[in-house]
Design an enzyme around this catalytic site. Sequence first.
Site, PDB file in Angstrom:
ATOM      1  N   ASP A   1      -6.888  -3.053   3.912  1.00 16.62           N
ATOM      2  CA  ASP A   1      -6.207  -3.320   3.557  1.00 16.62           C
ATOM      3  C   ASP A   1      -5.962  -5.210   3.653  1.00 16.62           C
ATOM      4  OD1 ASP A   1      -4.476  -1.551   1.983  1.00 16.62           O
ATOM      5  OD2 ASP A   1      -3.916  -0.864   4.035  1.00 16.62           O
TER       6      ASP A   1
ATOM      7  N   ASP B   1       0.922  -0.808  -0.105  1.00 14.45           N
ATOM      8  CA  ASP B   1       0.248  -0.574  -0.049  1.00 14.45           C
ATOM      9  C   ASP B   1       0.997   1.201  -0.086  1.00 14.45           C
ATOM     10  OD1 ASP B   1      -2.144   1.848   0.182  1.00 14.45           O
ATOM     11  OD2 ASP B   1      -2.015   1.727   2.077  1.00 14.45           O
TER      12      ASP B   1
ATOM     13  N   ASP C   1      -1.703  -1.034   5.874  1.00 17.93           N
ATOM     14  CA  ASP C   1      -2.329  -0.941   7.405  1.00 17.93           C
ATOM     15  C   ASP C   1      -3.224  -0.050   8.117  1.00 17.93           C
ATOM     16  OD1 ASP C   1      -1.768   2.131   5.506  1.00 17.93           O
ATOM     17  OD2 ASP C   1      -1.719   3.231   7.020  1.00 17.93           O
TER      18      ASP C   1
END
Length: 634
Positions: free
Chosen positions: A532, A337, A528
Amino acid sequence: MKAATSRPLSPKVNKEKTGWKTHWDLLLALLILVILLTLEYGFNLDIPTIPLLAINLIAYILAGRKVLDLAWRKSKRGDFFNEFVLMSVATIGAFIIGEYEEGVAVMVFYQIGEWFQDSAVKRAKRSIKALLDIRPDEVIVLRNGKSQVIHPSEVEIGEKIQVKPGEKVALDGDLISEKASFNTAALTGESKPDTKYKGEQVLAGMINQNTLAEVKVTALFRDSKLSKILEMVQDATARKSQTQLFISRFAKVYTPIVFFLALALCVTPIFFVDDYVFREWFYRALVFLVISCPCALVVSIPLGYFGGIGLASRNGILFKGGNYLDVMTQVKTVVMDKTGTLTKGVFKVQQVVPEGIEKEELIKVAAALEKNSTHPIAIAVTDYADNKHQGLQTSNIEEIAGHGLKGIVGNKEVLAGNLKLLKKYDIAYPAEVEQIVDTIVVLSIDNKYAGYITIADEIKEDAYQAIKEMHRLNIKTVMLSGDKQTVVDQVAKVLGIDEAYGGLLPDEKVEKVEALKKEGVKLAFVGDGVNDAPVIALADVGIAMGGLGSDATIETADVVIQNDQPSKIVAAIKAGKITKNIVWQNIILAMTVKIIVLALGAGGVATLWEAVIADVGVALLAILNAVRIQRKDL
């Protein structure tokens, strides 16, 4: 309850008895054996058979009573093929053929090896627990204007606690004091002090460095991040790797095979050896049994994985099981990410561009809506507003995943989010807004475009080095983000990421990961945010950034990086590789030595002395090799 002082809080008295006093019987047996051998070979003293047998039996029972007891109890349950029965048969057999000292020696040295093995395993487990089980037993809580010393489990959410210099924070909370410096090494693996300011989060396990700090508790003792970390690590030692599972299955098959091979070695020569002597072939079978004991494999391999988990924990990386150490060595693609993983996730407003509305009014409306979100971009907008939005009433707030927020501010319908949000509601906006590279929050009021706010994020200091190290390990890097493609491309270019995809909703991230998995390589995903969690669950190894990461993501992940540094991804891979290398070194060492001595024993070259020295020696070498893991640097 004793009053709290600034000295370190005393640890719990829960010491396991592992010293020489608990092994007095084994040490006495060793002393008897040494005296007998000295008299026999040093002074050529010929001791009569009956006294010699009696003395050796005393030494044998002292050294082997626990093994004999376990062998008997297991045999009664039908479990005949185990190391305890194997050692019992071999040593009793030695007594039957008159090799008393050798029988005692086998049992004594076997038990000494077990002692070292048990001590090493206990030390490894204690070292893992000691890294994290640092929760204080006492805490100073402020109640009714007075300070009380109580157990942290008795403190409620919202209460205030004091932390003196040198003391550990007992509970998660927000700092009330203006400023305080903390050592966060137990949680993050970083020794560099971390200065916290009023309102910032302080976690259990941090050590107050210099001034008296007051903290408002935000989580119960059992729910603190440290408690959850400790549970993760304790659970990790129970989750076995594929290598451990293979060795456990191998030992169950291997032990009965060597029993029957030893029996065959004793009996089969009757049919093809002319001068067959039972005592000679029976002795060879006993040597075969002693050297075939699988102790070195059964003990050193789990010890290696305990060491790997401990090594990672000491560096702020939590593996939820030895199996994930194995998988990390096979990872060929790392998907990340962007926000909070490669960038700091600390956004600041750069520019406010209104359309048909005053600049100050646009910020007030945006902040009134964004205060209902915990997203870093929303926090940046509300911080920039500096409480000027507090008088505005909001209602009917709706979060639209991957788009933004919708709600009523005052008596007007407001949208705040990305350009996809305006497209979703068919709200027209100037074409030049599409060309803005920075992250933006666009707004509409009563279905009319009202302007935009640009937000800037900062790339983490070690992100470039992390990507460079991954490429050095021939690992493909991919970035997925909900942010717009221009921003994603800019970050990818700076860091040298192989592939980057922007403008993705949570379900689109899942689709991308599924497509990458079809390439047939092991894949790790690092993230995080709450959104996700599904992708982390889908990956072969899910890695959560634990410092800023959401509880849902940390819960779903297989590996947790406590200090949010991308470079720890490479450290996690290295921990897996170090563990795997040492574990396989032990397997090869143990099997090579055993095969050589088994062949020598079957051929009548090796005696029981060589067998026991080889067995215990290879076990100790394997243990010392496994212990090396905990001294490695990542």
